[in-house]
Design a protein around this motif. Structure first.
Motif, mmCIF file in Angstrom:
data_model
loop_
_atom_site.group_PDB
_atom_site.id
_atom_site.type_symbol
_atom_site.label_atom_id
_atom_site.label_comp_id
_atom_site.label_asym_id
_atom_site.label_seq_id
_atom_site.Cartn_x
_atom_site.Cartn_y
_atom_site.Cartn_z
ATOM 1 N N PRO A 47 0.827 -1.211 0.000
ATOM 2 C CA PRO A 47 0.000 0.000 0.000
ATOM 3 C C PRO A 47 0.864 1.264 0.000
ATOM 4 N N TYR A 66 -5.733 -7.032 0.598
ATOM 5 C CA TYR A 66 -5.698 -5.775 1.351
ATOM 6 C C TYR A 66 -6.125 -6.037 2.788
ATOM 7 N N ASP A 87 -2.078 -5.414 -9.106
ATOM 8 C CA ASP A 87 -3.150 -4.495 -8.740
ATOM 9 C C ASP A 87 -3.418 -3.683 -10.002
ATOM 10 N N GLN A 98 -3.691 0.085 -2.678
ATOM 11 C CA GLN A 98 -4.110 -0.245 -1.324
ATOM 12 C C GLN A 98 -3.812 -1.713 -1.034
ATOM 13 N N MET A 99 -3.141 -2.358 -1.977
ATOM 14 C CA MET A 99 -2.935 -3.810 -1.928
ATOM 15 C C MET A 99 -1.506 -4.196 -1.590
#
Length: 197
Positions: A47, A66, A87, A98-99
């Motif tokens: 992230p 996530y 992603d 955000q992963m």
């Protein structure tokens, strides 16, 4: 045949399942890729970073997940040999991810930087076709998965999952499979016992 050549051959055979490349185009492609070796649990994306590579799993397995506000993991994607993992939202939008994209096992990836890939699209139109097909398929799979989450019983989703990912249960912890299916490990275990698996 050395290890690098085996990796390149596996990658090229995957590309050639969808499009044809000339020998000159193959050489251009080979010049633009990186081979990355990952240890178990090592991340290639976290992230706050922007995804700048397309990644193809040669050996091993990966996952994209996530953490929610309660620090619970939600696995969105699993990639095994011959699958792409990324992603895509971050890659296509240029926004921060955000992963986590993490190796589940010791893994070998082929990856292509987005800038190099844009140059290749101009020089190798067939490659542009290949990635258009892959991104379209990824979108279709995502939508199918969302609909399945809303309309198909968990155990049926589990059976579909193990059919798509053969021998996966010997390789991936049950909590990750449960996370992918959107249930707790305890509930998945209960379902498996109930259906005598």
């Amino acid at each position: 045949m050395d290890k690098r050549q085996r990796i390149l051959d596996f990658f090229l055979n995957h590309i050639k399942e969808s499009v044809n490349l000339t020998q000159d185009e193959v050489e251009l492609l080979y010049e633009s890729i990186d081979i990355v070796e990952l240890k178990r649990k090592e991340c290639v994306l976290q992230p706050g970073q922007v995804s700048k590579h397309m990644r193809f799993v040669v050996t091993g397995s990966m996952r994209c997940y996530y953490l929610d506000l309660d620090s619970q993991e939600h696995t969105l994607q699993i990639g095994i040999e011959g699958w792409w993992i990324n992603d895509l939202y971050s890659y296509l939008s240029g926004k921060e991810s955000q992963m986590f994209v993490q190796a589940i096992e010791k893994t070998t990836l082929v990856q292509i930087n987005s800038e190099a890939l844009e140059r290749l699209y101009v020089k190798i139109p067939a490659l542009s076709t290949f990635f258009r097909i892959k991104i379209q398929n990824a979108y279709v799979s995502l939508q199918e998965r969302m609909l399945e989450q809303m309309s198909i019983q968990v155990f049926d989703r589990y059976q579909k999952f193990i059919k798509e990912y053969r021998n996966i249960e010997q390789r991936i912890p049950q909590y990750m499979i449960a996370s992918y299916l959107g249930v707790t490990p305890e509930f998945l275990s209960y379902l498996k016992k109930k259906h005598s698996m």
